[in-house]
Design a protein around this motif. Structure first.
Motif, PDB file in Angstrom:
ATOM      1  N   ILE A 113       6.502  17.388   9.511  1.00 23.88           N
ATOM      2  CA  ILE A 113       6.104  16.488  10.589  1.00 23.88           C
ATOM      3  C   ILE A 113       4.787  15.796  10.247  1.00 23.88           C
ATOM      4  O   ILE A 113       4.625  14.587  10.453  1.00 23.88           O
ATOM      5  N   ALA A 114       3.843  16.553   9.691  1.00 26.60           N
ATOM      6  CA  ALA A 114       2.546  15.974   9.325  1.00 26.60           C
ATOM      7  C   ALA A 114       2.713  14.901   8.259  1.00 26.60           C
ATOM      8  O   ALA A 114       2.089  13.835   8.330  1.00 26.60           O
ATOM      9  N   GLU A 115       3.549  15.172   7.267  1.00 30.45           N
ATOM     10  CA  GLU A 115       3.774  14.199   6.197  1.00 30.45           C
ATOM     11  C   GLU A 115       4.387  12.920   6.747  1.00 30.45           C
ATOM     12  O   GLU A 115       3.955  11.801   6.381  1.00 30.45           O
ATOM     13  N   MET A 116       5.376  13.043   7.618  1.00 29.07           N
ATOM     14  CA  MET A 116       6.001  11.847   8.190  1.00 29.07           C
ATOM     15  C   MET A 116       5.016  11.065   9.055  1.00 29.07           C
ATOM     16  O   MET A 116       4.991   9.830   9.020  1.00 29.07           O
ATOM     17  N   ALA A 117       4.187  11.793   9.841  1.00 24.33           N
ATOM     18  CA  ALA A 117       3.215  11.120  10.705  1.00 24.33           C
ATOM     19  C   ALA A 117       2.159  10.392   9.879  1.00 24.33           C
ATOM     20  O   ALA A 117       1.797   9.244  10.180  1.00 24.33           O
ATOM     21  N   VAL A 118       1.667  11.030   8.814  1.00 27.08           N
ATOM     22  CA  VAL A 118       0.661  10.393   7.957  1.00 27.08           C
ATOM     23  C   VAL A 118       1.251   9.165   7.272  1.00 27.08           C
ATOM     24  O   VAL A 118       0.596   8.116   7.178  1.00 27.08           O
ATOM     25  N   THR A 119       2.491   9.268   6.801  1.00 27.66           N
ATOM     26  CA  THR A 119       3.140   8.126   6.149  1.00 27.66           C
ATOM     27  C   THR A 119       3.314   6.968   7.126  1.00 27.66           C
ATOM     28  O   THR A 119       3.059   5.806   6.786  1.00 27.66           O
ATOM     29  N   ARG A 120       3.732   7.290   8.344  1.00 29.18           N
ATOM     30  CA  ARG A 120       3.933   6.241   9.358  1.00 29.18           C
ATOM     31  C   ARG A 120       2.614   5.545   9.699  1.00 29.18           C
ATOM     32  O   ARG A 120       2.542   4.311   9.743  1.00 29.18           O
ATOM     33  N   GLU A 121       1.571   6.325   9.920  1.00 24.14           N
ATOM     34  CA  GLU A 121       0.287   5.726  10.260  1.00 24.14           C
ATOM     35  C   GLU A 121      -0.322   4.992   9.072  1.00 24.14           C
ATOM     36  O   GLU A 121      -1.061   4.019   9.255  1.00 24.14           O
ATOM     37  N   GLY A 122      -0.010   5.454   7.847  1.00 27.08           N
ATOM     38  CA  GLY A 122      -0.479   4.747   6.658  1.00 27.08           C
ATOM     39  C   GLY A 122       0.092   3.347   6.574  1.00 27.08           C
ATOM     40  O   GLY A 122      -0.602   2.397   6.195  1.00 27.08           O
ATOM     41  N   ARG A 123       1.359   3.209   6.931  1.00 26.38           N
ATOM     42  CA  ARG A 123       1.974   1.871   6.944  1.00 26.38           C
ATOM     43  C   ARG A 123       1.311   0.994   7.991  1.00 26.38           C
ATOM     44  O   ARG A 123       1.083  -0.203   7.765  1.00 26.38           O
ATOM     45  N   ARG A 124       1.010   1.575   9.146  1.00 33.14           N
ATOM     46  CA  ARG A 124       0.339   0.799  10.190  1.00 33.14           C
ATOM     47  C   ARG A 124      -1.062   0.384   9.768  1.00 33.14           C
ATOM     48  O   ARG A 124      -1.495  -0.742  10.024  1.00 33.14           O
ATOM     49  N   LEU A 125      -1.769   1.300   9.106  1.00 33.31           N
ATOM     50  CA  LEU A 125      -3.132   0.986   8.672  1.00 33.31           C
ATOM     51  C   LEU A 125      -3.125  -0.108   7.602  1.00 33.31           C
ATOM     52  O   LEU A 125      -4.025  -0.953   7.561  1.00 33.31           O
TER      53      LEU A 125
END
Length: 229
Positions: A113-125
């Motif tokens: 879950i942490a990996e998916m959340a970090v990846t998602r927010e990385g795309r947003r950033l």
């Protein structure tokens, strides 16, 4: 050089005297430069702000030991670190309420879950920073097209007038060099900005992962205190 000659040789005068195609290319490059600077300023400010948020959250996480404390922290914090903590917190709550409290399985889910959340927010950033790479790589070639067109006009002028004097050749060469200069002016900041932003995004990503790791430690303590079943 007198004032009249300086005015005639000014970039604005060269632009106004240029062929319509070269004018269009220069306008396109100027618009691309404005867009790239807007992206650089906007993303730089967003990255700096997010680094401040994630550092505040990481400091606060050292005192988190329960889900309620995490919920309070999430309500107080700001930035893109909040969705990451929320996603991990939701999985923590589900794992705690599940009848089978196997921490090894829960840890795998939490890390996923942490990996998916970090990846998602990385795309947003990242936003539209990829456009900087596109602008940086294509602007010199667009300027080069204007250069070739200007030089071609100079040769055509020579052919039509049967005159190789500077007065015949200079206008086309001047607009050709202006297109080259504008292309480089557009491309260089875009490339530098893209590289700097990518470095900043990577640093924020590392801090997100570090913060998620601290929360995973807090969760492991929670499960250890209850005993693994």
């Amino acid at each position: 050089m007198n004032a009249g000659s300086a005015s005639t040789a000014s970039p604005l005068h060269i632009f106004m005297s240029a062929d319509w195609l070269v004018q269009s290319i220069i306008i396109l490059l100027i618009l691309a430069s404005i867009a790239s600077w807007s992206l650089i300023i906007n993303r730089s400010w967003t990255i700096l702000r997010e680094r401040r948020h994630v550092r505040n959250a990481r400091r606060a996480l050292t005192s988190v030991g329960t889900r309620d404390e995490l919920d309070q922290l999430i309500e107080q914090e700001r930035g893109q670190i909040v969705p990451i903590l929320s996603a991990i917190g939701a999985e923590w709550r589900w794992s705690s309420e599940n009848p089978q409290h196997d921490y090894d399985q829960a840890r795998e889910r939490i890390l996923s879950i942490a990996e998916m959340a970090v990846t998602r927010e990385g795309r947003r950033l990242s936003g539209r920073t990829a456009w900087l790479a596109t602008i940086g790589s294509t602007a010199p070639f667009i300027g080069l097209f204007g250069t070739v067109w200007g030089i071609m006009r100079s040769f055509l002028a020579i052919g039509l007038s049967q005159d190789t004097s500077l007065a015949v050749v200079a206008p086309g060469i001047a607009e050709a060099l202006l297109a080259t200069a504008i292309g480089l002016f557009c491309a260089i900041p875009a490339v530098i900005g893209y590289n700097r932003l990518q470095q900043g995004i990577a640093e924020v990503d590392a801090e997100w992962r570090s913060t998620a790791g601290l929360l995973e430690v807090a969760i492991s303590r929670h499960f250890s205190g209850r005993g693994r079943r």
